[in-house]
Structure formats: C-alpha cells, structure tokens
Write an enzyme that holds these catalytic residues in place. Structure first.
Site, PDB file in Angstrom:
ATOM      1  N   ARG A  73       0.880  -1.187   0.000  1.00 13.40           N
ATOM      2  CA  ARG A  73       0.000   0.000   0.000  1.00 13.40           C
ATOM      3  C   ARG A  73       0.905   1.219   0.000  1.00 13.40           C
ATOM      4  NH1 ARG A  73       2.362   1.898   3.814  1.00 13.40           N
ATOM      5  NH2 ARG A  73       0.895   3.608   3.711  1.00 13.40           N
TER       6      ARG A  73
ATOM      7  N   ARG B 150      -7.315  -0.139  -7.133  1.00 17.70           N
ATOM      8  CA  ARG B 150      -7.666   0.859  -6.103  1.00 17.70           C
ATOM      9  C   ARG B 150      -7.879   2.197  -6.816  1.00 17.70           C
ATOM     10  NH1 ARG B 150      -4.223   1.122  -0.715  1.00 17.70           N
ATOM     11  NH2 ARG B 150      -6.166   2.000   0.082  1.00 17.70           N
TER      12      ARG B 150
ATOM     13  N   ASP C 231      -2.030  10.856  -1.919  1.00 21.34           N
ATOM     14  CA  ASP C 231      -2.456   9.840  -2.893  1.00 21.34           C
ATOM     15  C   ASP C 231      -2.823  10.460  -4.224  1.00 21.34           C
ATOM     16  OD1 ASP C 231      -3.034   8.579  -0.094  1.00 21.34           O
ATOM     17  OD2 ASP C 231      -2.733   6.970  -1.545  1.00 21.34           O
TER      18      ASP C 231
HETATM   19  O1  MRU Z   1      -4.513   2.975   2.137  1.00 31.23           O
HETATM   20  P1  MRU Z   1      -3.050   3.251   2.013  1.00 31.23           P
HETATM   21  O2  MRU Z   1      -2.255   2.722   3.158  1.00 31.23           O
HETATM   22  O3  MRU Z   1      -2.510   2.841   0.671  1.00 31.23           O
HETATM   23  O4  MRU Z   1      -2.937   4.849   2.086  1.00 31.23           O
HETATM   24  C1  MRU Z   1      -1.659   5.415   1.989  1.00 31.23           C
HETATM   25  C2  MRU Z   1      -1.608   6.858   2.247  1.00 31.23           C
HETATM   26  O5  MRU Z   1      -2.602   7.514   2.408  1.00 31.23           O
HETATM   27  C3  MRU Z   1      -0.248   7.495   2.177  1.00 31.23           C
HETATM   28  O6  MRU Z   1      -0.165   8.570   3.058  1.00 31.23           O
HETATM   29  C4  MRU Z   1       0.006   7.986   0.741  1.00 31.23           C
HETATM   30  O7  MRU Z   1      -0.187   6.964  -0.164  1.00 31.23           O
HETATM   31  C5  MRU Z   1       1.366   8.541   0.572  1.00 31.23           C
HETATM   32  S1  MRU Z   1       2.590   7.277   0.543  1.00 31.23           S
HETATM   33  C6  MRU Z   1       4.100   7.947   0.200  1.00 31.23           C
END
Ligand code: MRU
Length: 333
Positions: A32, A75, A223
């Site tokens: 993730r 996703r 993201d």
């Molecule tokens: O659901 P996730 O764990 O994939 O969400 C990740 C995040 O929100 C992070 O803060 C984001 O991807 C930045 S990672 C460098």
C-alpha cells in the site's frame, strides 16, 4: 513484496508470479502507499505481458490493454497506479516496430526503471524538504508515507530521514491511523529501525497534543493532488490539517510529481475509495461493534489547498498560491 498486513509482528514476503496476484496484493493492502502501488502496478503489467502467448502485435496490445484496465481498477484514489500503468502503455506505443518478444523485455526493463527512479525521487524530496524542519523539531505525521509506501526511503518520512541524516534532532509523533493502523504498525516500525525517536498516539489525541504546543510541523504524503493543490490522503488527514491551522502549525505535503493529477481541477473530483465495513467493525478478526450495525469506511479524505503550507516534490518546494506553481513543476522539464 513485504506483507504489510503482518508488520510489525512478522516480516514476511508475498511472491506474486502473475498479474492477478499483484491485483490481489494491492486490493488487500499487502502492499500500500501511492508510489509503492504504482511500482507494483508496473511490475504487474510486466508480469501480464510475459504471460501473453501471441506473436501478433495487435493481439498482444489488445490483451495487454485488458490487463492494464484490470490493474488500474485495483484501487481508485492513488493516481500513481494509473500513472505507472499509462507509462507502461506508452513504452509499447513508443516501440511501435518491435516484436512481441522484444516488447516483453522492454516492459520488464521499464518496470524496473520505475522502481529505481522512485527511490531517487524520494531522496530528492527528502533533500528539499528537510530544509523545512529545524533542529529539535517535533513532527506529526499521519498514516505511513515511508519506505514501505514507496520503492524505498519514503516521501514524508524521506523528509524526516533526510533531516536526521543532515544531523538535525527530529522527533516524530505518529498518528495510529485507524482502521488499518499504518501509523502505529508501519511508521513506528520504520522509524525505530532508522533510530529516529517516535511516539505513537491515537488519532483522537492529535488535537490535545497540538494544544499542548508539542508539534512544530505536520508532514504527510499524498495519494492524489489536484491541479489547484487540494490533497487526497489517508482518512483523517483533513482533520489533522484543520487542527494544524487552528494551532498555527505548518502543514506540509511531500509527494512526487506522479501523484499530481493535472486532469482534475479540484479535490472534489478525486474518487474516494470506500473499503469493507469489516475493517471498522472488526479488530484482528474480532467483532468490536454490535452485530448488524452499519459502518462506513472511507479510506481517504481531501484536504483543501488553503490548509496546505507547502508541497515538497522532487523538483523543489512550492508554497501557496499553488495553481500556477504546480503547472510550472511540469513545465520545467
Ligand atoms: O490505504 P493506504 O495505506 O494505501 O494509504 C496510503 C496513504 O494515504 C499514504 O499517506 C500515501 O499513499 C502517501 S505514501 C508515500
């Protein structure tokens, strides 16, 4: 890939031998973090390409397209996933005269390049961003934007690492980040491995801690960043940004250009992933709410750009107003 569901208790690996396995790993949060799922997606496209059994280029491209569509759908919020898949598709277009066999090896090479570049980019983000952190700072972060969320080093945590490498004493407060506990499990684990002092708090404690004057800066990853600077990041980030503004604490976002989506004007257009209610109603397999109760599990939120003090990218730091400066990042080659 490291199985991030098992950290910090166990460090185990999941081996993906085909692209459906990569999709499952992305969906189930084995891997993730926006840049990390971008890299995984590129590897998935390469794996998919290797399994296509035709020597006909048109048929190959049609099949690869179907693979790409499936991977992009894994996703919805982190735009790095789509960015990486588009880049893989582009190398196919750019090598229009090559045989299928040659294309397959070009795609493998491109996926490895995306991986290597990501580490390089994170180091550049770190170099720029560390200037924002003074010696002796206490930095609050939300979720995990570290080495685990990228190909290595990290974005938000890359800034923290770079500051520590520059000899600054930095202390981190990690929000636990309900429901998947990226902060408590992953950020805390990474920082302990790197010997950077870290304290975990519940998400609910962030306001109290800021009110006590304990936080000098907030730094998070992203993201997806819209063309106007609105930032989608892990659910709870918006809450932290509002608190930061109330307490006059700067709120920094660290992200590569691949996280910026110029095709959308504001954060309102960013699709927010809704995950299984079970992640909220159950903890480690055990039900923690009354049977049959409705739960909601939005995985991300959008922080409007007016709460953002600066965005750190591999091309440098930009401050408000963001719109023209974001476009400038892409124009500067
Ligand atoms: O659901 P996730 O764990 O994939 O969400 C990740 C995040 O929100 C992070 O803060 C984001 O991807 C930045 S990672 C460098």
């Amino acid at each position: 890939m490291i199985d991030q569901r098992k950290l910090p208790c166990r460090k185990t690996y999941v081996v993906c031998k085909n692209y459906p396995a990569v999709i499952r790993a992305i969906r189930d949060l084995v891997i993730r973090g926006a840049p990390a799922i971008g890299v995984a997606a590129a590897m998935g496209v390469a794996l998919g390409a290797l399994k296509i059994r035709t020597r006909n280029r048109d048929r190959f491209e049609a099949k690869l397209d179907a693979v790409c569509q499936e991977i992009v759908a894994a996703r919805p919020t982190a735009v790095n996933l789509r960015w990486a898949v588009e880049r893989m598709k582009q190398v196919v277009t750019l090598n229009g005269d090559d045989t299928v066999e040659k294309l397959q090896s070009i795609l493998v090479a491109e996926a490895k390049k995306i991986l290597a570049e990501d580490i390089f980019i994170n180091r550049a983000i770190g170099r720029y961003g560390q200037r924002l952190l003074k010696d002796g700072s206490c930095v609050l972060t939300h979720c995990n934007a570290g080495a685990l969320a990228t190909a290595g080093y990290g974005t938000a945590l890359g800034v923290v690492r770079a500051a520590a490498e520059a000899g600054k004493r930095i202390e981190v407060i990690a929000d636990e980040t309900r429901p998947f506990l990226q902060g408590a499990r992953l950020t805390a684990w990474e920082l302990m491995e790197a010997d950077i002092p870290v304290t975990v708090i519940t998400d609910n404690a962030a306001g109290y801690i800021m009110q006590q004057g304990k936080v000098d800066a907030v730094i998070v990853g992203a993201d997806r960043i819209a063309a106007n600077g609105d930032v989608a990041n892990k659910i709870g980030t918006y809450m932290v940004a509002v608190l930061a503004k109330t307490h006059q604490v700067p709120f920094f976002v660290a992200a590569p250009l691949s996280t910026i989506d110029l095709s959308i004007i504001t954060g309102k257009e960013i699709p927010i992933e809704q995950r299984d209610e079970k992640e909220v109603t159950h903890f480690q397999g055990k039900q923690t709410v009354p049977h049959g109760v409705v739960a909601q599990n939005p995985a991300f939120d959008v922080t409007p750009h007016r709460y953002v003090s600066a965005i750190v990218t591999e091309k440098g730091i930009i401050t408000p107003p963001f719109k023209a400066k974001i476009r400038g990042l892409f124009a500067s080659g």
